[in-house]
Design an enzyme around this catalytic site. Structure first.
Site, short mmCIF file in Angstrom:
data_model
loop_
_atom_site.label_atom_id
_atom_site.label_comp_id
_atom_site.label_asym_id
_atom_site.label_seq_id
_atom_site.Cartn_x
_atom_site.Cartn_y
_atom_site.Cartn_z
N LYS A 178 0.82 -1.22 0.00
CA LYS A 178 0.00 0.00 0.00
C LYS A 178 0.85 1.27 0.00
CE LYS A 178 -2.37 -0.86 3.78
NZ LYS A 178 -1.78 -2.14 4.20
N ARG A 199 11.52 -1.39 10.80
CA ARG A 199 10.49 -1.00 11.76
C ARG A 199 10.37 -2.02 12.88
NH1 ARG A 199 5.28 0.25 8.14
NH2 ARG A 199 4.37 -0.84 9.91
N ARG A 218 -9.66 1.01 9.37
CA ARG A 218 -9.25 -0.38 9.51
C ARG A 218 -10.28 -1.20 10.29
NH1 ARG A 218 -3.37 0.38 9.11
NH2 ARG A 218 -2.14 -1.44 9.65
N ARG A 230 -0.43 -9.06 13.01
CA ARG A 230 -1.07 -8.00 12.20
C ARG A 230 -1.96 -8.61 11.11
NH1 ARG A 230 4.14 -4.93 10.63
NH2 ARG A 230 2.82 -3.56 9.40
P1 AMP Z 1 0.71 0.46 9.03
O1 AMP Z 1 1.94 1.23 8.71
O2 AMP Z 1 -0.50 0.95 8.27
O3 AMP Z 1 0.90 -1.03 8.89
O4 AMP Z 1 0.37 0.75 10.57
C1 AMP Z 1 1.28 0.40 11.58
C2 AMP Z 1 0.55 0.17 12.90
O5 AMP Z 1 -0.13 1.39 13.29
C3 AMP Z 1 -0.55 -0.89 12.84
O6 AMP Z 1 -0.03 -2.20 13.02
C4 AMP Z 1 -1.43 -0.45 14.02
O7 AMP Z 1 -0.84 -0.78 15.26
C5 AMP Z 1 -1.39 1.07 13.89
N1 AMP Z 1 -2.47 1.58 13.03
C6 AMP Z 1 -2.33 2.26 11.84
N2 AMP Z 1 -3.52 2.59 11.33
C7 AMP Z 1 -4.45 2.12 12.19
C8 AMP Z 1 -5.87 2.13 12.21
N3 AMP Z 1 -6.59 2.71 11.22
N4 AMP Z 1 -6.51 1.55 13.26
C9 AMP Z 1 -5.81 0.98 14.27
N5 AMP Z 1 -4.48 0.92 14.30
C10 AMP Z 1 -3.79 1.48 13.28
#
Ligand code: AMP
Length: 220
Positions: A13, A160, A88, A171
């Site tokens: 993404k 990360r 999400r 996840r």
């Molecule tokens: P990502 O970079 O989108 O994979 O987000 C990294 C982490 O941020 C995720 O594993 C969640 O812990 C948190 N996170 C990001 N966006 C959301 C969301 N919309 N709802 C809940 N947690 C989120």
């Protein structure tokens, strides 16, 4: 044009969104990037976010909605919005819909990048990113010219803290249980088109398919 880019963690993404922004001039709003910046600032909110993010768990809806609502407000009057990582959960989607409807700028579509679990684990554990400019690499698939250094700005790349295999599996579970129902939710909305793209392909091919999806959403 307001579009949500969805897909499991590691489906590409972030990489794809950056390419679409260049092509279509839309604003990319990534909840993960916004949360990581907050975490890096060392604020109280950042510390709260870190507890969930480092465990591969979703941040609670009320926290997500309050942070993202202001980011959406700031950018919703521009040429277009590409949301990545948000919403999400179904409550987050409901809250976003209310906000966009109130602003008279409803959602146009949802683009979903599908990818197999094994591909996701391989991609995520090899992923490296630039903490300064956000460029994303992969140790074998998209290596930087100089190992560990960002091609764009010369900053040392980071792995990360939530990109380990155990966290990735956690996840993926969160995605299946809490985020896939968001796609089902949007299927029930008559004015929102869902476009699914096979993400198990070369990055350029996925970009082409997504760009075609954006064109068709823009021209509807
Ligand atoms: P990502 O970079 O989108 O994979 O987000 C990294 C982490 O941020 C995720 O594993 C969640 O812990 C948190 N996170 C990001 N966006 C959301 C969301 N919309 N709802 C809940 N947690 C989120």
């Amino acid at each position: 044009m307001r579009i949500i880019l969805m897909g499991p963690p590691g489906a590409g993404k972030g990489t794809q969104a950056k390419r679409l922004v260049d092509q279509f001039g839309v604003v990319h709003l990534s909840s993960g990037d916004i949360f990581r910046a907050e975490k890096a600032s060392g604020s109280e909110l950042g510390k709260t976010l870190a507890q969930y993010m480092d465990a591969g768990k979703l941040v609670p809806d009320d926290v997500v909605v309050s942070v993202m609502a202001s980011a959406v407000t700031k950018n919703s009057s521009g040429p277009g919005l590409l949301l990545d990582g948000f919403p999400r959960t179904v409550p987050q989607a409901e809250s976003l819909d209310k906000q966009l409807a109130a602003a008279g700028k409803p959602l146009d579509g949802v683009m979903v990048i599908a990818a197999s679990d094994q591909l996701i684990v391989d991609r995520i554990t090899g992923r490296r990113s630039c903490p300064k400019c956000g460029a994303v690499y992969h140790v074998t698939n998209i290596p930087p010219k100089k190992a560990g250094i960002c091609d764009v700005c010369g900053t040392a790349l980071v792995h990360r803290t939530d990109d380990t295999e155990a966290t990735v599996r956690q996840r993926l579970n969160a995605y299946k249980q809490q985020t896939e129902p968001v796609i089902a939710y949007y299927r029930t909305r008559p004015n929102v088109r869902i476009i699914e793209v096979d993400g198990n392909r070369a990055t350029d091919e996925v970009t082409k398919a997504l760009a075609a999806g954006m064109q068709s959403l823009a021209g509807r």
